[in-house]
Design a protein around this motif. Structure first.
Motif, PDB file in Angstrom:
ATOM      1  N   ILE A 158       6.206  17.410 -53.901  1.00 31.51           N
ATOM      2  CA  ILE A 158       5.036  17.409 -52.292  1.00 31.51           C
ATOM      3  C   ILE A 158       4.519  18.456 -51.482  1.00 31.51           C
ATOM      4  CG2 ILE A 158       4.456  15.918 -50.747  1.00 31.51           C
ATOM      5  CD1 ILE A 158       5.054  13.645 -51.924  1.00 31.51           C
ATOM      6  N   ILE A 159       3.696  18.997 -51.721  1.00 32.71           N
ATOM      7  CA  ILE A 159       3.824  20.745 -51.053  1.00 32.71           C
ATOM      8  C   ILE A 159       3.143  20.166 -49.897  1.00 32.71           C
ATOM      9  CG2 ILE A 159       2.397  22.720 -50.874  1.00 32.71           C
ATOM     10  CD1 ILE A 159       4.867  22.742 -53.363  1.00 32.71           C
ATOM     11  N   ALA A 160       3.546  20.299 -48.470  1.00 27.64           N
ATOM     12  CA  ALA A 160       3.066  20.388 -47.494  1.00 27.64           C
ATOM     13  C   ALA A 160       1.852  21.261 -46.665  1.00 27.64           C
ATOM     14  CB  ALA A 160       4.181  19.736 -46.158  1.00 27.64           C
ATOM     15  N   ARG A 161       1.268  21.124 -46.960  1.00 29.74           N
ATOM     16  CA  ARG A 161       0.322  21.948 -46.328  1.00 29.74           C
ATOM     17  C   ARG A 161      -0.002  22.731 -44.858  1.00 29.74           C
ATOM     18  NH1 ARG A 161      -5.485  23.493 -48.473  1.00 29.74           N
ATOM     19  NH2 ARG A 161      -6.677  24.393 -46.654  1.00 29.74           N
ATOM     20  N   VAL A 162       0.168  23.208 -44.482  1.00 30.53           N
ATOM     21  CA  VAL A 162       0.129  23.222 -42.277  1.00 30.53           C
ATOM     22  C   VAL A 162      -1.172  24.268 -42.147  1.00 30.53           C
ATOM     23  CG1 VAL A 162       1.120  24.185 -40.975  1.00 30.53           C
ATOM     24  CG2 VAL A 162       2.997  23.614 -42.362  1.00 30.53           C
ATOM     25  N   GLU A 163      -1.542  23.911 -41.464  1.00 24.53           N
ATOM     26  CA  GLU A 163      -3.344  24.445 -41.367  1.00 24.53           C
ATOM     27  C   GLU A 163      -3.444  24.127 -39.358  1.00 24.53           C
ATOM     28  OE1 GLU A 163      -4.760  24.503 -44.316  1.00 24.53           O
ATOM     29  OE2 GLU A 163      -6.686  23.790 -42.940  1.00 24.53           O
ATOM     30  N   ALA A 164      -1.726  24.890 -39.410  1.00 25.45           N
ATOM     31  CA  ALA A 164      -1.908  25.024 -37.919  1.00 25.45           C
ATOM     32  C   ALA A 164      -2.584  26.582 -37.737  1.00 25.45           C
ATOM     33  CB  ALA A 164       0.021  25.604 -37.489  1.00 25.45           C
ATOM     34  N   PHE A 165      -2.562  27.656 -38.479  1.00 28.59           N
ATOM     35  CA  PHE A 165      -3.332  28.842 -38.004  1.00 28.59           C
ATOM     36  C   PHE A 165      -4.612  28.410 -37.577  1.00 28.59           C
ATOM     37  CE2 PHE A 165       0.449  30.671 -39.420  1.00 28.59           C
ATOM     38  CZ  PHE A 165       1.548  31.374 -38.620  1.00 28.59           C
ATOM     39  N   ILE A 166      -5.128  27.940 -39.150  1.00 29.39           N
ATOM     40  CA  ILE A 166      -6.648  26.997 -38.999  1.00 29.39           C
ATOM     41  C   ILE A 166      -7.073  26.826 -38.103  1.00 29.39           C
ATOM     42  CG2 ILE A 166      -7.768  26.252 -40.911  1.00 29.39           C
ATOM     43  CD1 ILE A 166      -7.111  28.212 -42.248  1.00 29.39           C
ATOM     44  N   CYS A 167      -6.124  25.776 -37.394  1.00 27.09           N
ATOM     45  CA  CYS A 167      -6.754  24.851 -36.601  1.00 27.09           C
ATOM     46  C   CYS A 167      -6.563  25.782 -34.987  1.00 27.09           C
ATOM     47  CB  CYS A 167      -6.210  23.462 -36.286  1.00 27.09           C
ATOM     48  SG  CYS A 167      -6.712  22.455 -38.106  1.00 27.09           S
ATOM     49  N   GLY A 168      -6.695  27.238 -35.028  1.00 28.32           N
ATOM     50  CA  GLY A 168      -5.969  27.547 -33.516  1.00 28.32           C
ATOM     51  C   GLY A 168      -4.929  27.002 -32.406  1.00 28.32           C
ATOM     52  N   TRP A 169      -3.539  26.719 -33.961  1.00 29.57           N
ATOM     53  CA  TRP A 169      -2.697  26.788 -32.702  1.00 29.57           C
ATOM     54  C   TRP A 169      -1.604  27.481 -32.599  1.00 29.57           C
ATOM     55  CZ3 TRP A 169      -2.303  22.597 -29.595  1.00 29.57           C
ATOM     56  CH2 TRP A 169      -3.561  21.960 -29.726  1.00 29.57           C
ATOM     57  N   GLY A 170      -1.148  28.493 -33.608  1.00 30.30           N
ATOM     58  CA  GLY A 170      -0.520  29.586 -33.937  1.00 30.30           C
ATOM     59  C   GLY A 170       0.830  29.233 -34.583  1.00 30.30           C
ATOM     60  N   LEU A 171       1.503  30.331 -34.037  1.00 33.09           N
ATOM     61  CA  LEU A 171       3.029  29.993 -34.936  1.00 33.09           C
ATOM     62  C   LEU A 171       4.105  29.547 -34.507  1.00 33.09           C
ATOM     63  CD1 LEU A 171       4.574  31.700 -36.705  1.00 33.09           C
ATOM     64  CD2 LEU A 171       5.647  33.632 -35.288  1.00 33.09           C
ATOM     65  N   ALA A 172       3.960  29.592 -33.379  1.00 29.33           N
ATOM     66  CA  ALA A 172       4.888  28.480 -32.890  1.00 29.33           C
ATOM     67  C   ALA A 172       4.641  26.761 -33.654  1.00 29.33           C
ATOM     68  CB  ALA A 172       4.906  28.161 -30.681  1.00 29.33           C
ATOM     69  N   GLU A 173       3.260  26.994 -33.284  1.00 26.57           N
ATOM     70  CA  GLU A 173       3.444  25.277 -33.759  1.00 26.57           C
ATOM     71  C   GLU A 173       3.256  25.007 -35.684  1.00 26.57           C
ATOM     72  OE1 GLU A 173       2.410  22.370 -32.351  1.00 26.57           O
ATOM     73  OE2 GLU A 173       1.731  21.177 -33.786  1.00 26.57           O
ATOM     74  N   ALA A 174       2.851  26.111 -36.489  1.00 20.56           N
ATOM     75  CA  ALA A 174       2.430  26.333 -37.182  1.00 20.56           C
ATOM     76  C   ALA A 174       4.285  26.269 -38.122  1.00 20.56           C
ATOM     77  CB  ALA A 174       2.330  27.865 -37.518  1.00 20.56           C
ATOM     78  N   LEU A 175       5.771  26.693 -37.322  1.00 22.02           N
ATOM     79  CA  LEU A 175       7.255  27.096 -37.434  1.00 22.02           C
ATOM     80  C   LEU A 175       6.964  25.010 -37.359  1.00 22.02           C
ATOM     81  CD1 LEU A 175       8.238  29.950 -35.857  1.00 22.02           C
ATOM     82  CD2 LEU A 175       7.924  29.671 -38.497  1.00 22.02           C
TER      83      LEU A 175
END
Ligand code: SPV
Ligand code: MG
Length: 544
Positions: A158-175
């Motif tokens: 199961i691969i978890a896809r992080v959409e934080a950059f797409i949705c405009g939240w930036g690196l900290a939220e992505a991490l």
């Protein structure tokens, strides 16, 4: 199990995901594209949500139901042996839907699923990404856990896809999210970005290090040299939609050209051949299976009808036409013969004409003329017919132009796989007690209860046999396989090379085969045929 490696698709994918080197998987959206991706040498497939919905011509907004996606995946999984990673959007619901999805994917040998942390129904990341809401992180973690708990193959990923950059939240939220999903049991993180430069994914990877495999989709930052991804230690690159997009371009071009030109000429060489399509569909395998499982039918069998002689015994009836054209129940004998062959699918019929040949003129037959009919015999006519045929040797049924028969006769001959098959009528005493066609037959077993289901072969054939050896009369049918067709062609040529054999008939050929210990399979029957040898027969045939 994969036929290629002997390990499950899930295991193959897990090995790719965790390999030391950068791996590449390519999008496919149906069975055909999956096979093409595999044939190109890719080790895995991205079953793209965008492409699967697009090939149905619906939007990438969960308009295709998850079971429709599943159905499509089934074709992909059947067509390709390399592992498939499904773009599972948001998991098509909550943790419960996710569990059911994982079970159904495993049943279809799908190796892995990727889910993204957005809300159902999702929207493609490249459509107003900045305005898209993200999933609640904890709820998404529950979905990952539920999926991991549902899988039965420990290698299912199961691969978890992080959409934080797409949705405009930036690196900290992505991490923050990547960390939570990793904790929840995700086997890898897909970090997505819609920028035309790789800055976001590189920044992420820099911070993330090698906590778990990281997958990227460089659709928008396509100009980045692949070595950059390699050097930064990414695990997997997905070419996410290029099979679909290239096929769209090709189809648009072809459709436009056809519409404008109303002609195929400038298209033909630019598109895959029909045989290439058959190859991709593995048509050859079906052909082989048919040969193995289908009862042998008449397909590929042709017939030769020997009809060169007059049939003097019919007196005035054959003054203007040969016997084969004498009418029985309103139609020439030959036409009844053709009907019986046609009824079992034999269309390729060669008729050897001689006496009054112009009177033999039924349609859809191939005519071969034996102009020496008066001085030659059956084998001469037969050789002319055999030599008239072009192409590879075929299975052939040889019969006479004055023998009427039921379609059961050619049907049974076609079903037998032996190279050489004849019919013997065991009811020979009723036939007048003599062999009109020149052949009493002695076989390995007489026609009896013992003969049922036994393979019976001819021992001898002759105009005179001891009464106790006679098991029946040869009915004038000889079926030969392609190899036996080639063999008899050369044997006949040998026989006819001797001037004394000019008038040789088919029994002589059969005797020659027996002398060479060539097995001649016998099928017994009683009746189902009638040779026309007298005016009486003509009358009797009226009731045949
Ligand atoms: C897809 O191929 O459907 C993806 C990748 O999810 S993307 O379209 O880039 O979002
Ligand atoms: Mg998608």
């Amino acid at each position: 199990m994969s036929l290629i490696t002997g390990i499950t698709a899930a295991h193959q994918f897990r090995k790719l995901l965790t390999s030391e080197q950068l791996e590449f998987i390519c999008e496919a959206h149906n069975g055909l594209s999956a096979k093409i991706v595999q044939e190109a040498g890719f080790k895995g497939i991205w079953a793209s949500g965008l492409s699967i919905s697009a090939q149905f011509c619906v939007r990438d907004n969960n308009e295709a139901s998850w079971t429709q996606v599943l159905e499509d995946l089934e074709f992909m999984s059947d067509a390709a042996a390399i592992p498939i990673l499904l773009d599972g959007d948001t998991g098509y619901g909550n943790f419960n839907n996710m569990q059911r999805l994982v079970r159904k994917l495993e049943q279809r040998k799908i190796a892995a699923v990727c889910i993204e942390d957005k809300l159902f129904p999702k929207t493609n990341s490249f459509i107003k990404g900045g305005t898209q809401p993200m999933a609640d992180m904890q709820e998404f973690c529950g979905k990952i856990k539920a999926g991991k708990d549902a899988q039965t193959d420990p290698n299912f990923s199961i691969i978890a896809r992080v959409e934080a950059f797409i949705c405009g939240w930036g690196l900290a939220e992505a991490l923050r999210r990547a960390e939570a999903y990793h904790e929840a049991g995700a086997d890898g993180i897909l970090i997505h970005s819609a920028l035309s430069v790789p800055d976001e994914i590189l920044a992420f990877k820099q911070e993330w290090g090698s906590r778990c495999p990281v997958v990227i989709v460089p659709t928008k930052y396509y100009a980045t040299p692949t070595d950059v991804f390699r050097q930064q230690g990414f695990s997997m690159v997905i070419w996410a939609n290029h099979m679909l997009r290239s096929s769209v371009t090709a189809m648009q071009k072809t459709a436009k050209t056809l519409k404008e030109q109303e002609h195929l000429l400038s298209i033909e060489d630019k598109v895959a051949s029909v045989s290439e399509i058959f190859r991709l569909q593995n048509a050859a395998e079906l052909q082989e299976a048919e040969d193995r499982y289908f009862p042998k039918g008449a397909e590929g069998t042709s017939a030769i009808v020997l009809a060169a002689s007059r049939g003097k015994e019919l007196e005035t009836l054959t003054e203007q036409q040969p016997k084969t054209m004498v009418k029985i129940q309103g139609a020439p004998i030959l036409s009844h013969i053709v009907d019986a062959y046609n009824a079992v699918g034999i269309k390729d019929i060669v008729v050897v004409r001689g006496y009054k040949k112009e009177a033999v003129n039924l349609p859809n037959l191939t005519y071969v003329d034996n102009n020496d009919f008066a001085d030659t015999g059956e084998l001469d006519s037969l050789l002319k017919a055999l030599q008239s045929r072009k192409g590879p040797a075929q299975s052939t049924i040889i019969s006479y132009g004055d023998v009427l028969f039921n379609k059961y006769i050619p049907q049974s001959l076609c079903q037998e796989t032996d190279d050489c098959v004849i019919f013997v009528d065991s009811n020979w005493q009723e036939q007048g007690g003599y062999a009109r066609l020149g052949g009493f037959a002695e076989c390995t077993i007489p026609n009896s209860r013992k003969a049922f289901n036994a393979k019976i072969y001819l021992k001898q054939l002759g105009a005179t046999l001891p009464h106790e050896s006679i098991h029946g009369v040869w009915m004038g049918f000889l079926k030969v396989s392609p190899s036996a067709t080639t063999l008899i062609t050369s044997i006949i040529a040998e026989i006819l090379a001797k001037p004394a054999n000019r008038k040789a008939a088919i029994p002589q050929l059969i005797q020659e085969l027996l002398q060479r210990d060539y097995p001649i399979r016998v099928l017994y029957t009683a009746g189902h045929w009638l040779d026309i040898n007298s005016l009486d027969d003509v009358v009797q045939a009226g009731n045949f």
